[in-house]
Scaffold this motif. Structure first.
Motif, PDB file in Angstrom:
ATOM      1  N   PHE A 200       0.822  -1.209   0.000  1.00 21.61           N
ATOM      2  CA  PHE A 200       0.000   0.000   0.000  1.00 21.61           C
ATOM      3  C   PHE A 200       0.855   1.257   0.000  1.00 21.61           C
ATOM      4  CE2 PHE A 200      -2.420   3.410   2.094  1.00 21.61           C
ATOM      5  CZ  PHE A 200      -3.395   3.558   1.130  1.00 21.61           C
ATOM      6  N   ALA A 201       2.044   1.180   0.541  1.00 22.33           N
ATOM      7  CA  ALA A 201       2.927   2.352   0.586  1.00 22.33           C
ATOM      8  C   ALA A 201       3.195   2.873  -0.821  1.00 22.33           C
ATOM      9  CB  ALA A 201       4.225   2.010   1.298  1.00 22.33           C
ATOM     10  N   LYS A 202       3.313   1.998  -1.787  1.00 26.51           N
ATOM     11  CA  LYS A 202       3.520   2.411  -3.187  1.00 26.51           C
ATOM     12  C   LYS A 202       2.302   3.175  -3.700  1.00 26.51           C
ATOM     13  CE  LYS A 202       6.273  -1.710  -4.002  1.00 26.51           C
ATOM     14  NZ  LYS A 202       6.281  -3.027  -4.658  1.00 26.51           N
ATOM     15  N   ILE A 203       1.128   2.660  -3.398  1.00 24.93           N
ATOM     16  CA  ILE A 203      -0.113   3.313  -3.828  1.00 24.93           C
ATOM     17  C   ILE A 203      -0.229   4.679  -3.159  1.00 24.93           C
ATOM     18  CG2 ILE A 203      -2.641   3.184  -3.700  1.00 24.93           C
ATOM     19  CD1 ILE A 203      -2.273   0.091  -3.887  1.00 24.93           C
ATOM     20  N   TYR A 204       0.104   4.745  -1.873  1.00 19.56           N
ATOM     21  CA  TYR A 204       0.017   6.002  -1.134  1.00 19.56           C
ATOM     22  C   TYR A 204       0.992   7.034  -1.693  1.00 19.56           C
ATOM     23  CZ  TYR A 204      -0.428   9.194   2.785  1.00 19.56           C
ATOM     24  OH  TYR A 204      -0.652  10.302   3.563  1.00 19.56           O
ATOM     25  N   ALA A 205       2.192   6.612  -2.045  1.00 19.03           N
ATOM     26  CA  ALA A 205       3.175   7.532  -2.628  1.00 19.03           C
ATOM     27  C   ALA A 205       2.656   8.089  -3.950  1.00 19.03           C
ATOM     28  CB  ALA A 205       4.508   6.826  -2.832  1.00 19.03           C
ATOM     29  N   GLU A 206       2.030   7.252  -4.756  1.00 19.04           N
ATOM     30  CA  GLU A 206       1.454   7.715  -6.017  1.00 19.04           C
ATOM     31  C   GLU A 206       0.306   8.685  -5.761  1.00 19.04           C
ATOM     32  OE1 GLU A 206      -0.708   6.027 -10.034  1.00 19.04           O
ATOM     33  OE2 GLU A 206       0.482   4.643  -8.829  1.00 19.04           O
ATOM     34  N   LEU A 207      -0.512   8.374  -4.751  1.00 14.50           N
ATOM     35  CA  LEU A 207      -1.615   9.251  -4.383  1.00 14.50           C
ATOM     36  C   LEU A 207      -1.079  10.638  -4.012  1.00 14.50           C
ATOM     37  CD1 LEU A 207      -4.703   8.270  -2.434  1.00 14.50           C
ATOM     38  CD2 LEU A 207      -3.412  10.198  -1.574  1.00 14.50           C
ATOM     39  N   LEU A 208      -0.035  10.669  -3.202  1.00 14.07           N
ATOM     40  CA  LEU A 208       0.547  11.948  -2.799  1.00 14.07           C
ATOM     41  C   LEU A 208       1.128  12.708  -3.986  1.00 14.07           C
ATOM     42  CD1 LEU A 208       2.347  11.008   0.537  1.00 14.07           C
ATOM     43  CD2 LEU A 208       0.212  12.273   0.258  1.00 14.07           C
ATOM     44  N   SER A 209       1.745  11.993  -4.906  1.00 15.67           N
ATOM     45  CA  SER A 209       2.360  12.672  -6.055  1.00 15.67           C
ATOM     46  C   SER A 209       1.319  13.269  -6.989  1.00 15.67           C
ATOM     47  CB  SER A 209       3.279  11.719  -6.826  1.00 15.67           C
ATOM     48  OG  SER A 209       2.535  10.746  -7.525  1.00 15.67           O
ATOM     49  N   ASN A 210       0.096  12.733  -6.969  1.00 16.50           N
ATOM     50  CA  ASN A 210      -0.976  13.258  -7.826  1.00 16.50           C
ATOM     51  C   ASN A 210      -1.847  14.292  -7.133  1.00 16.50           C
ATOM     52  OD1 ASN A 210      -0.566  11.838 -10.311  1.00 16.50           O
ATOM     53  ND2 ASN A 210      -1.213   9.981  -9.253  1.00 16.50           N
ATOM     54  N   THR A 211      -1.612  14.531  -5.840  1.00 17.16           N
ATOM     55  CA  THR A 211      -2.396  15.519  -5.115  1.00 17.16           C
ATOM     56  C   THR A 211      -2.224  16.884  -5.774  1.00 17.16           C
ATOM     57  OG1 THR A 211      -2.113  14.286  -3.071  1.00 17.16           O
ATOM     58  CG2 THR A 211      -2.742  16.593  -2.852  1.00 17.16           C
ATOM     59  N   GLY A 212      -3.314  17.552  -5.985  1.00 23.44           N
ATOM     60  CA  GLY A 212      -3.275  18.863  -6.632  1.00 23.44           C
ATOM     61  C   GLY A 212      -3.501  18.782  -8.134  1.00 23.44           C
ATOM     62  N   ASN A 213      -3.355  17.592  -8.712  1.00 23.10           N
ATOM     63  CA  ASN A 213      -3.543  17.412 -10.149  1.00 23.10           C
ATOM     64  C   ASN A 213      -4.907  16.835 -10.496  1.00 23.10           C
ATOM     65  OD1 ASN A 213      -0.874  18.247 -10.643  1.00 23.10           O
ATOM     66  ND2 ASN A 213      -0.121  16.180 -10.313  1.00 23.10           N
ATOM     67  N   MET A 214      -5.592  16.313  -9.483  1.00 26.54           N
ATOM     68  CA  MET A 214      -6.870  15.643  -9.723  1.00 26.54           C
ATOM     69  C   MET A 214      -7.863  16.070  -8.640  1.00 26.54           C
ATOM     70  SD  MET A 214      -5.287  11.811 -10.213  1.00 26.54           S
ATOM     71  CE  MET A 214      -6.552  11.081 -11.217  1.00 26.54           C
ATOM     72  N   SER A 215      -9.139  15.816  -8.905  1.00 30.65           N
ATOM     73  CA  SER A 215     -10.141  16.060  -7.867  1.00 30.65           C
ATOM     74  C   SER A 215      -9.944  15.012  -6.769  1.00 30.65           C
ATOM     75  CB  SER A 215     -11.555  15.938  -8.440  1.00 30.65           C
ATOM     76  OG  SER A 215     -11.855  14.584  -8.751  1.00 30.65           O
ATOM     77  N   CYS A 216     -10.439  15.307  -5.592  1.00 30.24           N
ATOM     78  CA  CYS A 216     -10.333  14.350  -4.472  1.00 30.24           C
ATOM     79  C   CYS A 216     -10.980  13.019  -4.840  1.00 30.24           C
ATOM     80  CB  CYS A 216     -10.999  14.909  -3.221  1.00 30.24           C
ATOM     81  SG  CYS A 216     -10.148  16.324  -2.515  1.00 30.24           S
TER      82      CYS A 216
END
Length: 64
Positions: free
Chosen positions: A12-28
Motif C-alpha cells: 500500500f505504501a507504493k499506492i500512497y506515494a502515487e496518491l501523494l504525487s498526484n495531489t493537486g492534479n486531480m479532484s479528491c
C-alpha cells in the motif's frame, strides 16, 4: 487509508506515494478512486469512523 495500510503493508505504501504525487492534479474523488477508494460512498467514511470508535472504547476501558 490507515486500515488499508495495516492490511497491505509495503504494497500500500507504493499506492500512497502515487496518491501523494498526484495531489493537486486531480479532484479528491478521482484521486481516491485511482487509489482504490470511493469517498463518495458512506461505507468509506463509516469504516474510517469505526476504526476510531474501537480506539475510543479501548481508551475508555483503560480509564476505568
Amino acid at each position: 487509508m490507515y486500515a488499508r495500510y495495516q492490511k497491505e503493508g509495503k504494497d500500500f505504501a507504493k499506492i500512497y506515494a502515487e496518491l501523494l504525487s498526484n495531489t493537486g492534479n486531480m479532484s479528491c474523488e478521482d484521486l481516491c478512486k485511482k487509489a482504490g477508494f470511493d469517498i463518495t460512498q458512506k461505507a468509506f467514511w463509516k469504516n474510517g469512523i469505526e476504526m476510531y470508535v474501537g480506539e475510543v472504547e479501548m481508551m475508555k476501558g483503560l480509564m476505568r
